[in-house]
Design a protein around this motif. Sequence first.
Motif, PDB file in Angstrom:
ATOM      1  N   UNK A 157       0.803  -1.166   0.156  1.00 16.40           N
ATOM      2  CA  UNK A 157      -0.096   0.016  -0.153  1.00 16.40           C
ATOM      3  C   UNK A 157       0.801   1.455  -0.033  1.00 16.40           C
ATOM      4  N   UNK A 158       0.397   2.284  -0.656  1.00 16.01           N
ATOM      5  CA  UNK A 158       1.301   3.421  -0.837  1.00 16.01           C
ATOM      6  C   UNK A 158       0.695   4.241   0.508  1.00 16.01           C
ATOM      7  N   UNK A 159       1.850   4.655   1.148  1.00 15.54           N
ATOM      8  CA  UNK A 159       1.552   5.127   2.421  1.00 15.54           C
ATOM      9  C   UNK A 159       2.011   6.951   2.392  1.00 15.54           C
ATOM     10  N   UNK A 160       0.826   7.501   3.110  1.00 19.18           N
ATOM     11  CA  UNK A 160       1.061   8.902   3.537  1.00 19.18           C
ATOM     12  C   UNK A 160       1.307   8.962   4.889  1.00 19.18           C
ATOM     13  N   UNK A 161       2.085   9.987   5.349  1.00 16.17           N
ATOM     14  CA  UNK A 161       2.257  10.281   6.755  1.00 16.17           C
ATOM     15  C   UNK A 161       1.904  11.763   7.008  1.00 16.17           C
ATOM     16  N   UNK A 162       1.653  12.224   8.337  1.00 23.33           N
ATOM     17  CA  UNK A 162       1.371  13.575   8.604  1.00 23.33           C
ATOM     18  C   UNK A 162       2.626  14.416   8.464  1.00 23.33           C
ATOM     19  N   UNK A 163       2.488  15.616   8.257  1.00 20.30           N
ATOM     20  CA  UNK A 163       3.591  16.616   8.661  1.00 20.30           C
ATOM     21  C   UNK A 163       3.219  17.698   9.283  1.00 20.30           C
ATOM     22  N   UNK A 189       5.284   9.650   0.709  1.00 19.71           N
ATOM     23  CA  UNK A 189       4.863  10.957   0.664  1.00 19.71           C
ATOM     24  C   UNK A 189       4.313  11.431   1.976  1.00 19.71           C
ATOM     25  N   UNK A 190       4.130  12.951   2.430  1.00 18.00           N
ATOM     26  CA  UNK A 190       3.771  13.429   3.566  1.00 18.00           C
ATOM     27  C   UNK A 190       2.674  14.602   3.323  1.00 18.00           C
ATOM     28  N   UNK A 191       1.500  14.511   4.106  1.00 16.99           N
ATOM     29  CA  UNK A 191       0.546  15.378   3.786  1.00 16.99           C
ATOM     30  C   UNK A 191       0.748  16.441   5.010  1.00 16.99           C
ATOM     31  N   UNK A 192       0.629  17.806   4.994  1.00 16.16           N
ATOM     32  CA  UNK A 192       0.951  18.712   5.943  1.00 16.16           C
ATOM     33  C   UNK A 192      -0.580  19.226   6.606  1.00 16.16           C
ATOM     34  N   UNK A 193      -0.389  19.535   7.848  1.00 16.42           N
ATOM     35  CA  UNK A 193      -1.483  20.190   8.141  1.00 16.42           C
ATOM     36  C   UNK A 193      -1.970  21.363   7.362  1.00 16.42           C
ATOM     37  N   UNK A 194      -3.128  22.107   7.519  1.00 15.66           N
ATOM     38  CA  UNK A 194      -3.322  23.027   6.608  1.00 15.66           C
ATOM     39  C   UNK A 194      -2.681  24.325   7.165  1.00 15.66           C
ATOM     40  N   UNK A 195      -2.151  25.202   6.530  1.00 18.22           N
ATOM     41  CA  UNK A 195      -1.603  26.493   6.609  1.00 18.22           C
ATOM     42  C   UNK A 195      -1.691  27.844   6.013  1.00 18.22           C
ATOM     43  N   UNK A 196      -1.536  28.831   6.379  1.00 21.69           N
ATOM     44  CA  UNK A 196      -1.889  29.847   5.598  1.00 21.69           C
ATOM     45  C   UNK A 196      -0.564  30.552   5.344  1.00 21.69           C
ATOM     46  N   UNK A 197       0.416  30.483   6.130  1.00 23.88           N
ATOM     47  CA  UNK A 197       1.621  31.360   5.957  1.00 23.88           C
ATOM     48  C   UNK A 197       2.774  30.453   5.106  1.00 23.88           C
ATOM     49  N   UNK A 202       7.384  26.349   2.748  1.00 24.06           N
ATOM     50  CA  UNK A 202       8.499  26.061   1.821  1.00 24.06           C
ATOM     51  C   UNK A 202       9.621  25.434   2.475  1.00 24.06           C
ATOM     52  N   UNK A 203       9.929  25.904   3.969  1.00 23.19           N
ATOM     53  CA  UNK A 203      11.110  25.652   4.658  1.00 23.19           C
ATOM     54  C   UNK A 203      10.925  24.178   5.016  1.00 23.19           C
ATOM     55  N   UNK A 204       9.907  23.644   5.373  1.00 24.03           N
ATOM     56  CA  UNK A 204       9.549  22.101   5.594  1.00 24.03           C
ATOM     57  C   UNK A 204       9.634  21.184   4.366  1.00 24.03           C
ATOM     58  N   UNK A 205       9.276  21.766   3.211  1.00 27.84           N
ATOM     59  CA  UNK A 205       9.346  20.846   1.955  1.00 27.84           C
ATOM     60  C   UNK A 205      10.811  20.745   1.686  1.00 27.84           C
ATOM     61  N   UNK A 206      11.854  22.056   1.720  1.00 26.06           N
ATOM     62  CA  UNK A 206      12.952  21.779   1.490  1.00 26.06           C
ATOM     63  C   UNK A 206      13.920  20.687   2.142  1.00 26.06           C
ATOM     64  N   UNK A 208      12.506  17.650   3.200  1.00 30.04           N
ATOM     65  CA  UNK A 208      11.943  16.439   2.811  1.00 30.04           C
ATOM     66  C   UNK A 208      12.451  15.694   1.607  1.00 30.04           C
ATOM     67  N   UNK A 209      12.636  14.416   1.820  1.00 27.55           N
ATOM     68  CA  UNK A 209      13.275  13.586   0.768  1.00 27.55           C
ATOM     69  C   UNK A 209      12.074  12.708   0.154  1.00 27.55           C
ATOM     70  N   UNK A 210      10.990  13.156   0.432  1.00 34.30           N
ATOM     71  CA  UNK A 210       9.843  12.284  -0.190  1.00 34.30           C
ATOM     72  C   UNK A 210       8.683  13.545  -0.589  1.00 34.30           C
ATOM     73  N   UNK A 211       7.829  13.410  -1.424  1.00 35.88           N
ATOM     74  CA  UNK A 211       7.036  14.447  -1.839  1.00 35.88           C
ATOM     75  C   UNK A 211       6.149  14.912  -0.924  1.00 35.88           C
ATOM     76  N   UNK A 212       5.802  16.191  -0.863  1.00 31.90           N
ATOM     77  CA  UNK A 212       5.003  16.788   0.062  1.00 31.90           C
ATOM     78  C   UNK A 212       3.581  17.452  -0.321  1.00 31.90           C
ATOM     79  N   UNK A 213       2.688  16.990   0.013  1.00 35.15           N
ATOM     80  CA  UNK A 213       1.251  17.201  -0.193  1.00 35.15           C
ATOM     81  C   UNK A 213       0.885  18.503   0.713  1.00 35.15           C
ATOM     82  N   UNK A 214       0.531  19.650   0.167  1.00 33.46           N
ATOM     83  CA  UNK A 214       0.387  20.801   1.164  1.00 33.46           C
ATOM     84  C   UNK A 214      -1.180  20.990   1.588  1.00 33.46           C
ATOM     85  N   UNK A 215      -1.401  20.892   2.730  1.00 32.44           N
ATOM     86  CA  UNK A 215      -2.741  21.026   3.301  1.00 32.44           C
ATOM     87  C   UNK A 215      -3.150  22.356   3.010  1.00 32.44           C
TER      88      UNK A 215
END
Length: 276
Positions: A157-163, A189-197, A202-206, A208-215
């Motif tokens: 199974x393809x696994x996403x985790x929380x960021x 891959x990583x799914x982030x909490x939702x953010x507005x700033x 950008x700092x978090x994505x930089x 990581x070694x796996x794709x980041x899905x931005x909330x």
Amino acid sequence: ISKISDRDLFLWFWSTKKITMDIIFGDKFPFWTMLNFFDSFFKKDNDLEKMNFSLEIGPHTDLETLPPVKDVYVTMLPGGDYKDTADKSGNLVKKGFNPVPHFPARSINNEEELKEYVSRCKDQGVKQALVIGGSRDPIGKFDSSYQILETGFFDGIKIGIAGHPEGSPDIPEQNLEKAMVDKKPYADYIVTQWLLDSQPIVDFISKQSVPVHVGITGPMKISSLIKFANIVGAKNSINFLKSNFSKALDLLKPKDPNDLIGKVKSHTDNFHIYTF
């Protein structure tokens, strides 16, 4: 949305009066607010063939109300039944979606229940899962997503985790980095909490070694965003909201995520819509 090329067809789909979205807290999400978001999104300089959007629903959402996205996440909230989430995921498979059921560790009693939950999902064609800790005290032996990941039940199974670029109300700051190190070997891959700033994202994505899905959120009043930012521990976003929307009238206007998307789309192609 990632492969929608006919804007008029898409907007016609959303303009039908049947389109309302069950939000995970049990209310109805007005179709016109999401329509306004997508309408404005199409007017931006966005590469819709390249970008991927996913959506989050509850286990009792009417599937006839879903927009034409590919990946649909199915929640399992505290007190929920994993069978409902698994079966809703199976229904999504039948309708041609790619379901992504939530596996909240603290809401699962033991390995036997976890194994049954995973098997029930696999048997119905599920190929992907989001493995998270879950916002509650443990009801059984699991206290973290790492503990259920290391069982080996998710093989195939393809696994996403929380960021958590802005921290988590459930995990002390000093433990977040270790938790990410422990989980990442299992993650696709990583799914982030939702953010507005945008800067924390950008700092978090930089890093990581796996794709980041931005909330991101659908259009919401600023006062509502502040309330939910407090719930998820998005400290910087709370400050961002308060500093950028000082007038009382601004708190009543819906805020859409187009500005955020524009600032981070050069760093990721993936966005996850939380439909509060």
